[in-house]
Design an enzyme around this catalytic site. Structure first.
Site, PDB file in Angstrom:
ATOM      1  N   LYS A 144       4.825  -4.189  -5.487  1.00 52.27           N
ATOM      2  CA  LYS A 144       6.142  -4.329  -5.890  1.00 52.27           C
ATOM      3  C   LYS A 144       6.885  -4.786  -4.473  1.00 52.27           C
ATOM      4  O   LYS A 144       7.797  -5.280  -4.709  1.00 52.27           O
ATOM      5  CB  LYS A 144       6.437  -2.403  -5.983  1.00 52.27           C
ATOM      6  CG  LYS A 144       7.908  -1.949  -6.203  1.00 52.27           C
ATOM      7  CD  LYS A 144       8.602  -2.709  -7.420  1.00 52.27           C
ATOM      8  CE  LYS A 144      10.051  -2.527  -7.727  1.00 52.27           C
ATOM      9  NZ  LYS A 144      10.674  -3.584  -8.756  1.00 52.27           N
ATOM     10  N   TRP A 149      -3.833  -2.033  -1.096  1.00 59.61           N
ATOM     11  CA  TRP A 149      -3.591  -3.469  -1.912  1.00 59.61           C
ATOM     12  C   TRP A 149      -4.125  -4.331  -0.868  1.00 59.61           C
ATOM     13  O   TRP A 149      -3.626  -4.620  -0.044  1.00 59.61           O
ATOM     14  CB  TRP A 149      -2.122  -3.706  -2.253  1.00 59.61           C
ATOM     15  CG  TRP A 149      -2.061  -4.985  -3.204  1.00 59.61           C
ATOM     16  CD1 TRP A 149      -1.986  -4.948  -4.466  1.00 59.61           C
ATOM     17  CD2 TRP A 149      -1.473  -5.944  -2.864  1.00 59.61           C
ATOM     18  NE1 TRP A 149      -1.778  -6.264  -4.959  1.00 59.61           N
ATOM     19  CE2 TRP A 149      -1.229  -7.088  -3.868  1.00 59.61           C
ATOM     20  CE3 TRP A 149      -1.116  -6.723  -1.466  1.00 59.61           C
ATOM     21  CZ2 TRP A 149      -0.824  -8.311  -3.994  1.00 59.61           C
ATOM     22  CZ3 TRP A 149      -0.647  -7.950  -1.699  1.00 59.61           C
ATOM     23  CH2 TRP A 149      -0.672  -8.548  -2.784  1.00 59.61           C
ATOM     24  N   ASN A 156      -0.425   1.534   6.585  1.00 65.80           N
ATOM     25  CA  ASN A 156       0.317   0.588   5.632  1.00 65.80           C
ATOM     26  C   ASN A 156       0.577  -0.769   7.009  1.00 65.80           C
ATOM     27  O   ASN A 156       1.172   0.061   8.011  1.00 65.80           O
ATOM     28  CB  ASN A 156       1.561   0.990   5.268  1.00 65.80           C
ATOM     29  CG  ASN A 156       0.978   1.815   3.892  1.00 65.80           C
ATOM     30  OD1 ASN A 156       0.201   1.796   3.351  1.00 65.80           O
ATOM     31  ND2 ASN A 156       2.304   2.116   3.042  1.00 65.80           N
ATOM     32  N   GLY A 157       0.658  -1.922   6.612  1.00 64.31           N
ATOM     33  CA  GLY A 157       1.052  -2.752   7.608  1.00 64.31           C
ATOM     34  C   GLY A 157      -0.259  -3.787   7.921  1.00 64.31           C
ATOM     35  O   GLY A 157      -1.310  -3.849   7.331  1.00 64.31           O
ATOM     36  N   ARG A 207       3.432   0.462  -6.886  1.00 66.08           N
ATOM     37  CA  ARG A 207       3.402  -0.431  -5.713  1.00 66.08           C
ATOM     38  C   ARG A 207       2.206  -1.320  -5.901  1.00 66.08           C
ATOM     39  O   ARG A 207       2.297  -2.297  -5.191  1.00 66.08           O
ATOM     40  CB  ARG A 207       3.399   0.169  -4.346  1.00 66.08           C
ATOM     41  CG  ARG A 207       4.405   1.124  -4.153  1.00 66.08           C
ATOM     42  CD  ARG A 207       4.353   1.986  -2.896  1.00 66.08           C
ATOM     43  NE  ARG A 207       4.289   1.267  -1.609  1.00 66.08           N
ATOM     44  CZ  ARG A 207       5.489   1.290  -0.786  1.00 66.08           C
ATOM     45  NH1 ARG A 207       6.494   1.809  -1.272  1.00 66.08           N
ATOM     46  NH2 ARG A 207       5.178   0.444   0.087  1.00 66.08           N
ATOM     47  N   GLU A 222       4.404 -13.138 -13.862  1.00 68.29           N
ATOM     48  CA  GLU A 222       4.117 -11.762 -13.187  1.00 68.29           C
ATOM     49  C   GLU A 222       3.326 -10.792 -14.110  1.00 68.29           C
ATOM     50  O   GLU A 222       2.540 -10.095 -13.942  1.00 68.29           O
ATOM     51  CB  GLU A 222       5.256 -11.116 -12.667  1.00 68.29           C
ATOM     52  CG  GLU A 222       6.025 -11.542 -11.281  1.00 68.29           C
ATOM     53  CD  GLU A 222       7.012 -10.829 -11.078  1.00 68.29           C
ATOM     54  OE1 GLU A 222       7.200 -10.675  -9.635  1.00 68.29           O
ATOM     55  OE2 GLU A 222       7.977 -10.497 -11.672  1.00 68.29           O
ATOM     56  N   LYS A 278       9.002 -13.572 -14.309  1.00 63.55           N
ATOM     57  CA  LYS A 278       8.614 -12.529 -15.144  1.00 63.55           C
ATOM     58  C   LYS A 278       7.334 -12.811 -16.126  1.00 63.55           C
ATOM     59  O   LYS A 278       6.521 -11.914 -16.063  1.00 63.55           O
ATOM     60  CB  LYS A 278       9.685 -12.077 -15.806  1.00 63.55           C
ATOM     61  CG  LYS A 278      11.059 -11.611 -15.605  1.00 63.55           C
ATOM     62  CD  LYS A 278      10.801 -10.547 -14.421  1.00 63.55           C
ATOM     63  CE  LYS A 278      10.700 -10.974 -13.047  1.00 63.55           C
ATOM     64  NZ  LYS A 278      11.182  -9.993 -12.062  1.00 63.55           N
ATOM     65  N   GLU A 280      14.056 -17.505 -12.827  1.00 63.34           N
ATOM     66  CA  GLU A 280      13.670 -15.832 -12.716  1.00 63.34           C
ATOM     67  C   GLU A 280      12.863 -15.472 -14.176  1.00 63.34           C
ATOM     68  O   GLU A 280      12.101 -14.549 -14.117  1.00 63.34           O
ATOM     69  CB  GLU A 280      15.018 -15.270 -12.830  1.00 63.34           C
ATOM     70  CG  GLU A 280      14.933 -13.621 -13.001  1.00 63.34           C
ATOM     71  CD  GLU A 280      13.766 -13.065 -11.843  1.00 63.34           C
ATOM     72  OE1 GLU A 280      13.333 -13.734 -10.755  1.00 63.34           O
ATOM     73  OE2 GLU A 280      13.670 -11.638 -12.084  1.00 63.34           O
ATOM     74  N   CYS A 320       0.989  -1.014   0.033  1.00 62.23           N
ATOM     75  CA  CYS A 320       0.201  -0.061   0.009  1.00 62.23           C
ATOM     76  C   CYS A 320       0.880   1.173   0.097  1.00 62.23           C
ATOM     77  O   CYS A 320       2.007   1.082   0.421  1.00 62.23           O
ATOM     78  CB  CYS A 320      -0.723   0.120   1.316  1.00 62.23           C
ATOM     79  SG  CYS A 320      -1.844  -1.361   1.316  1.00 62.23           S
ATOM     80  N   HIS A 364      11.346 -36.837 -17.370  1.00 61.88           N
ATOM     81  CA  HIS A 364      11.005 -37.690 -16.383  1.00 61.88           C
ATOM     82  C   HIS A 364       9.374 -37.463 -15.826  1.00 61.88           C
ATOM     83  O   HIS A 364       9.158 -37.281 -14.650  1.00 61.88           O
ATOM     84  CB  HIS A 364      11.746 -37.835 -15.161  1.00 61.88           C
ATOM     85  CG  HIS A 364      13.048 -38.557 -15.432  1.00 61.88           C
ATOM     86  ND1 HIS A 364      13.350 -39.617 -15.648  1.00 61.88           N
ATOM     87  CD2 HIS A 364      14.381 -37.865 -15.717  1.00 61.88           C
ATOM     88  CE1 HIS A 364      14.702 -39.877 -15.859  1.00 61.88           C
ATOM     89  NE2 HIS A 364      15.260 -38.847 -16.034  1.00 61.88           N
TER      90      HIS A 364
HETATM   91  C1  G6P Z   1       7.296  -9.203  -4.491  1.00 59.86           C
HETATM   92  C2  G6P Z   1       7.492  -8.784  -5.856  1.00 59.86           C
HETATM   93  C3  G6P Z   1       8.443  -9.576  -6.238  1.00 59.86           C
HETATM   94  C4  G6P Z   1       9.895  -9.302  -5.485  1.00 59.86           C
HETATM   95  C5  G6P Z   1       9.637  -9.740  -4.480  1.00 59.86           C
HETATM   96  C6  G6P Z   1      10.945  -9.229  -3.421  1.00 59.86           C
HETATM   97  O1  G6P Z   1       6.628 -10.361  -4.382  1.00 59.86           O
HETATM   98  O2  G6P Z   1       6.387  -8.924  -6.514  1.00 59.86           O
HETATM   99  O3  G6P Z   1       8.625  -9.107  -7.802  1.00 59.86           O
HETATM  100  O4  G6P Z   1      10.931  -9.964  -6.365  1.00 59.86           O
HETATM  101  O5  G6P Z   1       8.625  -9.007  -3.766  1.00 59.86           O
HETATM  102  O6  G6P Z   1      10.906  -7.967  -3.250  1.00 59.86           O
HETATM  103  P1  G6P Z   1      12.236  -7.174  -2.639  1.00 59.86           P
HETATM  104  O7  G6P Z   1      11.842  -6.017  -2.518  1.00 59.86           O
HETATM  105  O8  G6P Z   1      12.323  -7.915  -1.173  1.00 59.86           O
HETATM  106  O9  G6P Z   1      13.384  -7.691  -3.594  1.00 59.86           O
END
Ligand code: G6P
Length: 571
Positions: free
Chosen positions: A566, A71, A95-96, A26, A454, A451, A447, A2, A470
């Site tokens: 984010k 969020w 937030n939190g 975010r 996401e 992407k 990774e 948030c 397998h």
């Molecule tokens: C969330 C984001 C990811 C990110 C992860 C870790 O899950 O959606 O894209 O890699 O947090 O975030 P950080 O800020 O700890 O690297």
């Protein structure tokens, strides 16, 4: 996740909504603002976009605002659950997570409080009202802080204190900004840089009162408000805006070579006080992309990588000879912070690899190694990943496991222009995408798969090249795209075998590799440049681009994917 922003500034409603828009990245599903007008608190909030909120707010005059992008975590996405929450003399944004909200709410209801939302946050407004019966805002805040458990960054408007916004925090970030004749605040510095570069990051347990001309702070137990020294943020508006780019993600992918180069060069020698050589073992933790960096870092530093939410310092026998590298772009991810605290409690040597100076992780760490990515606004981590790899490479060098190399600038610059062949691949609608690799290339596949999920909402399976036969092969059909990543000559034969296995099930194959033989065997190929020791940093770039283009062809906004934030500041 948030976002919070607000001002004590003449006629600041438009500024508030503009700044809120800078926090959109975010991730959010509803937004709202509260302001003081003619001695009354006005709350305007709605489900959906900030543009919609802007229309709903209209043009009103006010000098005091708090605003929020939500969020959803506790309570579904709805206008009533959006922040601010108002009760009596107070309106708050939070937030939190208030972990004990259910018992607090039950208690307040017994005392006649009527709740409107199903959020945990609303109890904060009710507690402030309860604790402020004598008209003392500071006492009301202390009363509230003494009762809520969990983590919070709160901004509050109080009707009987009409010249200041109150802030208080524990565990979630809040940045206060100071300009000529105004004060402002946000959960994240990028929201403020259009207005001021003079910022102060609040400490846990601190209370602030932000007025137009005066900003005061109280530590626990203090009755007299004090001042703080404000630093200067190096972020500029061009760091946090898209400029000529259509998306932040494209801008940030293009910044990969320069930021990885800058970061690698900055750490030629270990920082003063580096205790790495005294450690007998290394554990690397992170979430999402940062976890993938941890996996590569573990292979470079002969350590062990673990997802932060699975970390258990006791079970892993962390002691004062254990180095724990916590990797986090934001430095605010709750799972990573919890792991970091846990490691510290057992005496571990905590090294933070983060992109945000002054973030919560930096306060916990024994050593902070800052990635020099600049602000990363797109939800998908791109340039922060390669800068994390640059620092992990340096740590491996300091530990004697890797020889210094030239910076990754040349191969990364060259790979940016070699992915165009994947644009065709991105146009097709695949039922499933398989990503195959061996050894460290498998991590690149993890990774890349993240992407694609996401940003482009594509179903991906990541598999070791030798493992596809397998079981997972049963899922491969002519509607499947298989991407084979190979940057290691020793993996070539295994990758060629896997390629022919999926080929014979009519899959379309895209190859990402510097090797001719493999590239020729694919339907599409990205010929990688010589990685010169940076193979994994180079290999991820075409996959990031594939994810971006796939999203764009599907008319999705890659910067703001659904259901994601984010930085995830709840456990
Ligand atoms: C969330 C984001 C990811 C990110 C992860 C870790 O899950 O959606 O894209 O890699 O947090 O975030 P950080 O800020 O700890 O690297």
């Amino acid at each position: 996740m948030c976002g919070i922003v607000g001002f004590a500034k003449s006629d600041c409603l438009k500024d508030t909504l503009d700044a809120l828009q800078l926090l959109e990245y975010r991730g959010y599903d509803s937004a709202g603002v509260a302001y003081l007008g003619n001695g009354e608190i006005v709350v305007v909030k709605r489900k959906g976009s900030i543009e919609g909120l802007r229309r709903k707010v209209g043009r009103k005059k006010t000098d005091l605002t708090i605003a929020h992008t939500r969020w959803a975590t506790h309570g579904k996405v709805s206008t009533v659950n959006a922040h601010p929450h108002a009760y009596g003399d107070w309106a708050i944004v939070h937030n939190g997570i208030v972990t004990n909200y259910a018992s607090l709410r039950a208690d307040l209801e017994r005392r006649g409080h009527v709740f409107r939302s199903t959020t945990d946050s609303e109890v904060i407004a009710h507690l402030l009202q309860e604790g402020g019966k004598k008209g003392d805002a500071l006492a009301a805040i202390r009363y509230t802080m003494g009762r809520i458990e969990g983590s919070y960054a709160v901004a509050a408007l109080c009707r009987y204190s009409p010249n200041r916004v109150y802030l208080f925090k524990k565990g979630n970030p809040l940045v206060v900004g100071k300009g000529e004749g105004f004060g402002c605040f946000a959960s994240d510095t990028p929201a403020l840089v259009a207005y001021t570069h003079r910022v102060y990051k609040m400490q846990d347990g601190e209370i602030a009162a932000v007025g137009k001309r005066e900003i005061l702070f109280w530590r626990e137990g203090e009755t007299e408000g004090g001042r703080r020294t404000f630093g200067t943020t190096s972020l500029t508006l061009s760091n946090v805006t898209k400029g000529d780019y259509a998306t932040y993600m494209q801008k940030e992918i293009d910044e990969i070579p320069s930021t990885a180069d800058r970061t690698y060069r900055a750490y030629e020698t270990p920082p003063m006080g580096w205790k790495g050589a005294e450690m007998e073992r290394w554990i690397l933790v992170g979430c999402g992309t940062a976890y993938h960096a941890a996996l590569l870092g573990a292979s470079l530093c002969k350590g062990e990588a673990i997802v932060a939410s699975e970390f258990d310092a006791d079970a892993m026998q962390v002691d004062d000879k254990t180095g724990v590298i916590a990797i986090s772009q934001s430095g605010e991810t709750a799972d990573t912070l919890k792991a970091a605290l846990d490691a510290k409690s057992k005496g571990g040597y905590l090294v933070a690899v983060t992109n945000v100076p002054g973030s919560s992780l930096t306060h916990l760490a024994d050593e902070v190694l800052l990635t020099l990515s600049g602000a990363e606004i797109g939800v998908a981590a791109t340039k922060s990943y390669t800068t994390q790899l640059a620092i992990l490479a340096r740590i491996a060098e300091w530990l004697g496991y890797r020889k210094p190399t030239p910076s990754p600038l040349v191969p990364l610059t060259s790979v940016l222009s070699s992915s165009a062949t994947l644009a065709e691949v991105a146009k097709r609608r695949w039922s499933t995408i398989f990503l195959l690799g061996k050894g460290r290339d498998y991590v690149t596949c993890l990774e890349g798969g993240l992407k694609l999920k996401e940003i482009a909402y594509l179903h991906c399976e990541v598999c070791y090249a030798g493992e596809i036969k397998h079981g997972p092969l049963a899922l491969v059909t002519r509607k499947t795209l298989v991407v084979v990543v190979c940057t290691d000559e020793e993996a070539l034969q295994a990758d060629l075998c896997a390629l022919s296995e999926v080929r014979s099930r009519d899959a379309t194959v895209a190859v990402i590799s510097p090797y001719d033989e493999l590239c020729r065997a694919g339907d599409h190929a990205v010929r990688l440049p010589d990685g010169k020791g940076w193979e994994q940093a180079v290999g991820i770039v075409p996959l990031q681009q594939l994810a971006l283009w796939s999203a764009l062809y599907k008319e999705l906004d890659p910067d703001r994917p659904r259901n994601l934030a984010k930085s995830v500041t709840v456990k």
